[in-house]
Design a protein around this motif. Structure first.
Motif, PDB file in Angstrom:
ATOM      1  N   SER A  34     -27.332  81.610 -89.470  1.00 48.97           N
ATOM      2  CA  SER A  34     -27.591  80.262 -89.657  1.00 48.97           C
ATOM      3  C   SER A  34     -27.550  79.231 -88.413  1.00 48.97           C
ATOM      4  O   SER A  34     -28.278  78.141 -88.446  1.00 48.97           O
ATOM      5  CB  SER A  34     -26.742  79.808 -90.974  1.00 48.97           C
ATOM      6  N   SER A  35     -26.638  79.589 -87.670  1.00 49.00           N
ATOM      7  CA  SER A  35     -26.571  78.673 -86.496  1.00 49.00           C
ATOM      8  C   SER A  35     -27.694  78.532 -85.499  1.00 49.00           C
ATOM      9  O   SER A  35     -27.758  77.895 -84.391  1.00 49.00           O
ATOM     10  CB  SER A  35     -25.243  78.877 -85.684  1.00 49.00           C
ATOM     11  N   LEU A  36     -28.716  79.611 -85.594  1.00 48.28           N
ATOM     12  CA  LEU A  36     -29.886  79.451 -84.753  1.00 48.28           C
ATOM     13  C   LEU A  36     -30.664  78.427 -84.800  1.00 48.28           C
ATOM     14  O   LEU A  36     -31.430  77.674 -84.053  1.00 48.28           O
ATOM     15  CB  LEU A  36     -30.993  80.637 -84.934  1.00 48.28           C
ATOM     16  N   THR A  37     -30.720  77.665 -85.943  1.00 43.38           N
ATOM     17  CA  THR A  37     -31.324  76.347 -86.200  1.00 43.38           C
ATOM     18  C   THR A  37     -30.727  75.284 -85.270  1.00 43.38           C
ATOM     19  O   THR A  37     -31.291  74.427 -84.619  1.00 43.38           O
ATOM     20  CB  THR A  37     -31.331  75.914 -87.748  1.00 43.38           C
ATOM     21  N   ARG A  38     -29.322  75.311 -85.225  1.00 44.55           N
ATOM     22  CA  ARG A  38     -28.831  74.467 -84.143  1.00 44.55           C
ATOM     23  C   ARG A  38     -29.116  74.693 -82.763  1.00 44.55           C
ATOM     24  O   ARG A  38     -29.322  73.789 -81.876  1.00 44.55           O
ATOM     25  CB  ARG A  38     -27.255  74.664 -84.163  1.00 44.55           C
ATOM     26  N   GLU A  64     -27.804  70.765 -87.873  1.00 41.21           N
ATOM     27  CA  GLU A  64     -26.758  69.726 -87.584  1.00 41.21           C
ATOM     28  C   GLU A  64     -25.880  69.951 -86.272  1.00 41.21           C
ATOM     29  O   GLU A  64     -25.428  71.319 -86.340  1.00 41.21           O
ATOM     30  CB  GLU A  64     -25.909  69.410 -88.682  1.00 41.21           C
ATOM     31  N   CYS A  65     -25.493  69.140 -85.077  1.00 40.18           N
ATOM     32  CA  CYS A  65     -24.800  69.614 -84.193  1.00 40.18           C
ATOM     33  C   CYS A  65     -23.487  69.263 -84.422  1.00 40.18           C
ATOM     34  O   CYS A  65     -23.073  68.169 -85.075  1.00 40.18           O
ATOM     35  CB  CYS A  65     -25.371  68.717 -82.850  1.00 40.18           C
ATOM     36  N   GLY A  66     -22.618  70.312 -84.127  1.00 43.13           N
ATOM     37  CA  GLY A  66     -21.184  69.907 -84.436  1.00 43.13           C
ATOM     38  C   GLY A  66     -20.605  69.677 -83.004  1.00 43.13           C
ATOM     39  O   GLY A  66     -21.446  69.277 -82.031  1.00 43.13           O
ATOM     40  N   PRO A  67     -19.205  69.470 -82.897  1.00 45.16           N
ATOM     41  CA  PRO A  67     -18.605  68.945 -81.492  1.00 45.16           C
ATOM     42  C   PRO A  67     -18.848  69.996 -80.391  1.00 45.16           C
ATOM     43  O   PRO A  67     -19.157  69.273 -79.412  1.00 45.16           O
ATOM     44  CB  PRO A  67     -17.295  68.820 -81.952  1.00 45.16           C
ATOM     45  N   ASP A  68     -18.764  71.084 -80.678  1.00 48.53           N
ATOM     46  CA  ASP A  68     -19.048  71.912 -79.545  1.00 48.53           C
ATOM     47  C   ASP A  68     -20.272  71.555 -79.012  1.00 48.53           C
ATOM     48  O   ASP A  68     -20.612  71.629 -77.745  1.00 48.53           O
ATOM     49  CB  ASP A  68     -19.008  73.418 -80.082  1.00 48.53           C
ATOM     50  N   GLU A  69     -21.609  71.521 -80.013  1.00 49.29           N
ATOM     51  CA  GLU A  69     -23.154  71.348 -79.240  1.00 49.29           C
ATOM     52  C   GLU A  69     -23.079  70.052 -78.592  1.00 49.29           C
ATOM     53  O   GLU A  69     -23.691  69.917 -77.609  1.00 49.29           O
ATOM     54  CB  GLU A  69     -23.688  71.584 -80.556  1.00 49.29           C
ATOM     55  N   LEU A  70     -22.490  69.011 -78.998  1.00 48.33           N
ATOM     56  CA  LEU A  70     -22.292  67.622 -78.539  1.00 48.33           C
ATOM     57  C   LEU A  70     -21.921  67.572 -77.199  1.00 48.33           C
ATOM     58  O   LEU A  70     -22.338  66.929 -76.359  1.00 48.33           O
ATOM     59  CB  LEU A  70     -21.562  66.749 -79.332  1.00 48.33           C
ATOM     60  N   LEU A  71     -20.599  68.517 -77.022  1.00 46.10           N
ATOM     61  CA  LEU A  71     -20.065  68.613 -75.595  1.00 46.10           C
ATOM     62  C   LEU A  71     -20.969  69.122 -74.825  1.00 46.10           C
ATOM     63  O   LEU A  71     -21.124  68.780 -73.507  1.00 46.10           O
ATOM     64  CB  LEU A  71     -18.833  69.248 -75.699  1.00 46.10           C
ATOM     65  N   VAL A  72     -21.798  70.124 -75.132  1.00 48.34           N
ATOM     66  CA  VAL A  72     -22.642  70.794 -74.480  1.00 48.34           C
ATOM     67  C   VAL A  72     -23.945  70.063 -73.940  1.00 48.34           C
ATOM     68  O   VAL A  72     -24.300  69.942 -73.024  1.00 48.34           O
ATOM     69  CB  VAL A  72     -23.231  72.263 -75.228  1.00 48.34           C
ATOM     70  N   LEU A  73     -24.273  69.130 -75.019  1.00 45.58           N
ATOM     71  CA  LEU A  73     -25.461  68.207 -74.727  1.00 45.58           C
ATOM     72  C   LEU A  73     -24.918  67.104 -73.579  1.00 45.58           C
ATOM     73  O   LEU A  73     -25.775  66.842 -72.555  1.00 45.58           O
ATOM     74  CB  LEU A  73     -25.972  67.384 -75.816  1.00 45.58           C
ATOM     75  N   LEU A  74     -23.651  66.759 -73.804  1.00 46.02           N
ATOM     76  CA  LEU A  74     -23.209  65.905 -72.796  1.00 46.02           C
ATOM     77  C   LEU A  74     -22.945  66.408 -71.319  1.00 46.02           C
ATOM     78  O   LEU A  74     -23.383  65.924 -70.483  1.00 46.02           O
ATOM     79  CB  LEU A  74     -21.816  65.224 -73.185  1.00 46.02           C
ATOM     80  N   LEU A 127     -27.673  59.789 -77.267  1.00 49.59           N
ATOM     81  CA  LEU A 127     -26.844  60.581 -77.817  1.00 49.59           C
ATOM     82  C   LEU A 127     -25.968  60.067 -78.904  1.00 49.59           C
ATOM     83  O   LEU A 127     -25.663  60.845 -80.015  1.00 49.59           O
ATOM     84  CB  LEU A 127     -25.874  61.354 -76.819  1.00 49.59           C
ATOM     85  N   LEU A 128     -25.785  58.693 -79.119  1.00 46.05           N
ATOM     86  CA  LEU A 128     -25.050  58.066 -80.150  1.00 46.05           C
ATOM     87  C   LEU A 128     -25.283  58.285 -81.435  1.00 46.05           C
ATOM     88  O   LEU A 128     -24.430  58.718 -82.235  1.00 46.05           O
ATOM     89  CB  LEU A 128     -24.932  56.664 -79.667  1.00 46.05           C
ATOM     90  N   PRO A 129     -26.480  58.475 -81.766  1.00 41.42           N
ATOM     91  CA  PRO A 129     -26.870  58.628 -83.386  1.00 41.42           C
ATOM     92  C   PRO A 129     -26.597  60.168 -83.672  1.00 41.42           C
ATOM     93  O   PRO A 129     -26.609  60.344 -84.787  1.00 41.42           O
ATOM     94  CB  PRO A 129     -28.539  58.615 -83.225  1.00 41.42           C
ATOM     95  N   LEU A 130     -26.498  61.055 -82.620  1.00 36.20           N
ATOM     96  CA  LEU A 130     -25.956  62.421 -83.040  1.00 36.20           C
ATOM     97  C   LEU A 130     -24.630  62.628 -83.319  1.00 36.20           C
ATOM     98  O   LEU A 130     -24.163  63.443 -84.001  1.00 36.20           O
ATOM     99  CB  LEU A 130     -26.141  63.472 -81.746  1.00 36.20           C
TER     100      LEU A 130
END
Length: 692
Positions: free
Chosen positions: A412-416, A464-474, A443-446
């Protein structure tokens, strides 16, 4: 035999030294050595050599009266905690014969004991042998202590990993501040590039010397004379240590085989490490499947499809997981090589082809499928082997790789993954049109809690991006901050104030996201020091995130000291979109340039007076300076990890630019995007765990 095979064989030869000691012994091994063994034949090789049992290196383990021999295999210094554990195990057992094998050289043990002069023999090891006899209770019992560099893991024909150094990572700006804080004001370093090995904390100093010693042992065993080159501050320190290694100087006078080794800091290109643009099957397998306990690289493959067990919570603990390391079957090894260095579509097609071929060999009733490969199709092929134990044993390696592929494709996480990739592409284009604060604001809206309104912590929804993915994007964005368009504002202070305000907003929004998580990921647990969501508060999350942003701010300056290879970004125009330009691609283009141009950023590290004279005279005389492409064998050492897609990139560039050259990649670990936040934000880079 190819030149690279000599080096992958070196790892096996070192383990053969261990195997020669294990007959009728109980073997105690720490996690790092166990991971190396995992890629060098696994536990089966120990038992084939006569070992009676294999246990974790822990104070909670011991042996019975009928087990008089023990072999300890450790990746640490024989000091402090390591000694305590060995003593605990011996005192709870009835040993008469103990062998201790450490991957840390005797020269490093001398340094750790504040002995700076070279000494004959191995006095530290000899003293420890006496202690072992003392702990066993009889000075006439037998004890042996020796150094064996079992630090290499031949993950593929092209890649040698060093799991022992998996948490070694190039230093960052907060580390520079920590080092400078302990120095007099007049002797403080201006930048990371100014740091030398003698100014490092003892733990990191010993770690780097151990790494250089292991590389020297490999070159010694293969009669290789290497020319060392470096790109990045940490690489300069390690390459300099190898170039000036006392034993290396003698070896280089007589060694007949020549090679070049280029050390590259991972921090020169974090964009490639966290990006989701790698079209590679193994990268996705490593990301979505759970890691094997105690391992950094390999993952757990669910083997239920090959059994008739009902899926229950208890069945998970009954059935041992499969894995990616297939050292016994040549067919499985060649499939793994294809998965590792091919594009995803090609890798998946090869998995199906190998499963069909295996089923056909065993005369199993396989239904051929054409067109798109689906996870259901791969599982149905694997299930055919259930009915035949012989077929299952013969093709166990291919089946594990096939199941790993199927479980990844339906995860399921492949969609992320796809959501992150889409957003990274948007950010790349925005960097060419806007200043950095404007791009960062996107990045704020995410930054909103997962699961929708009114749900404070359900399982993440699709995409949906979780905290781990948001840190990766940062990390992705901050690593490219220097590529953004300059601001229209004349006042730098005003721009800085706007960025500070925006970062505070991001910290607040991300802290709220973290506090709403129903379950904390391993990364969040390490980052905040909270085991579960019940311990999490907004204050703890904010405090951790403030340190995160302090580290992020320095990421855009990691290439500032370079003269030529300063950018990993190509701006778009009316015809082409903006693109990411991998740093490794640029380095290899310089190395294999037909005109053998000298790149100021690929620095040759001198190994003695002759090299220094060559370098000095070349300033006013025509002297040929060493070039990385001088020799038919090239080592590329990525300090801090390499991604599977970068392996494919290296293979493609070499075959296109200089097909006759053999390239062997060395690295500290095989990266997944979520490894980088851990290495940046939760790793003690200045104080690695050396067992003391």
């Amino acid at each position: 035999m190819s030149a690279t095979e000599n080096f992958t064989r070196f790892s096996t030869q070192m383990w053969d030294k261990v195997l020669s000691k294990v007959k009728k012994a109980v073997v105690f091994m720490d996690d790092k050595c166990a991971e190396s063994l995992h890629w060098n034949g696994g536990a089966a090789s120990l038992f084939e050599a006569g070992a009676r049992n294999l246990k974790q290196f822990s104070s909670f383990e011991a042996c019975g009266e009928n087990e008089p021999k023990a072999v300890f295999v450790v990746s640490t210094l024989l000091k402090g905690r390591t000694i305590d554990i060995i003593k605990d195990i011996i005192s709870l057992s009835h040993f008469q014969y103990c062998v201790v094998l450490t991957t840390v050289a005797h020269s490093v043990h001398l340094l750790a004991n504040s002995v700076t002069t070279e000494m004959e023999g191995n006095p530290v090891f000899e003293q420890f042998e006496e202690k072992l006899c003392e702990w066993m209770g009889n000075m006439n019992y037998t004890a042996e202590v020796m150094h064996v560099p079992v630090v290499f893991a031949p993950v593929s024909q092209q890649l040698l990993l060093m799991p022992t150094f998996a948490h070694l990572f190039p230093l960052l700006s907060p580390d520079l501040e920590s080092i400078n804080a302990k120095r007099p004001e007049k002797k403080r370093f201006g930048g990371l590039v100014d740091i030398d090995i003698h100014s490092l904390p003892p733990e990191l100093l010993f770690e780097i010397k151990s790494l250089a010693s292991a590389l020297n042992a490999m070159f010694e065993a293969t009669s290789t004379r290497e020319e060392s080159f470096a790109v990045g501050p940490m690489s300069r320190i390690i390459a300099g240590e190898l170039a000036n290694h006392p034993q290396a100087k003698n070896r280089r006078k007589t060694a007949p085989n020549k090679a070049s080794i280029i050390f590259v800091d991972r921090t020169m290109d974090l964009t490639g490490a966290v990006g989701h643009h790698g079209d590679n099957l193994v990268e996705k397998i490593l990301t979505v499947l759970k890691p094997l306990p105690g391992h950094v690289t390999d993952v757990q493959v669910d083997m239920h499809e090959l059994t008739s067990l009902q899926r229950t919570p208890d069945s998970q603990s009954i059935l041992a997981p499969g894995c990616l390391a297939q050292t016994q079957s040549s067919t499985a090894r060649s499939l793994w090589e294809a998965m590792l260095t091919s594009k995803q579509k090609e890798g998946v097609m090869e998995v199906r082809r190998q499963l069909v071929e295996a089923a056909s060999k065993e005369n199993l009733p396989i239904k051929m499928g054409l067109g798109r490969v689906t996870p259901e199709q791969l599982c149905s092929y694997a299930q055919l082997f259930r009915s035949s134990r012989g077929a299952l044993e013969s093709h166990c390696g291919v089946l594990q790789l096939g199941l790993a592929t199927a479980q990844t494709l339906r995860h399921s996480s492949l969609t992320r993954w796809d959501a992150c990739l889409a957003f990274e592409r948007l950010l790349l284009q925005a960097l060419g049109d806007s200043d950095f604060p404007a791009v960062l604001r996107q990045l704020l809206p995410l930054m909103k809690p997962r699961g929708g309104e009114g749900d404070t912590g359900s399982r993440p929804g699709e995409g949906e991006c979780g905290p781990d993915e948001l840190l990766v994007l940062l990390i992705y964005l901050y690593s490219l901050a220097g590529e953004a368009q300059p601001s229209d504002r004349d006042d730098e202070e005003e721009e800085e104030a706007e960025l500070d305000k925006l970062e505070r907003e991001l910290i607040g929004a991300l802290a709220l996201v973290i506090t709403r998580e129903a379950e904390l990921s391993p990364l969040l647990q390490k980052l905040t020091g909270c085991v579960g969501p019940d311990q999490m508060t907004v204050e703890r999350a904010r405090s951790a995130l403030e340190e995160v942003f302090e580290t992020l701010r320095g990421l855009s300056h990691t290439r500032d000291h370079l003269k030529q290879l300063r950018s990993v970004y190509a701006t778009g125009d009316g015809v082409h979109q903006a693109t990411y330009r991998p740093f490794l691609h640029q380095v290899l283009e310089e190395v294999f340039h037909p005109d053998r141009l000298e790149c100021p950023d690929i620095e040759h590290m001198s190994g003695g007076l002759t090299d220094l004279l060559k370098t000095g005279f070349s300033m006013f005389m025509k002297v040929t300076r060493p070039h990385p492409s001088d020799h038919p064998l090239l080592f590329l050492f990525l300090i801090g990890g390499i991604t599977p897609s970068e392996l494919r990139l290296i293979k493609e560039i070499v075959s296109a630019r200089k097909p006759g050259t053999q390239v062997l990649v060395l690295s500290t670990r095989l990266l997944r995007p979520t490894d980088i936040p851990e290495l940046l934000f939760t790793t003690q880079r200045l104080a690695p765990d050396i067992g003391v």
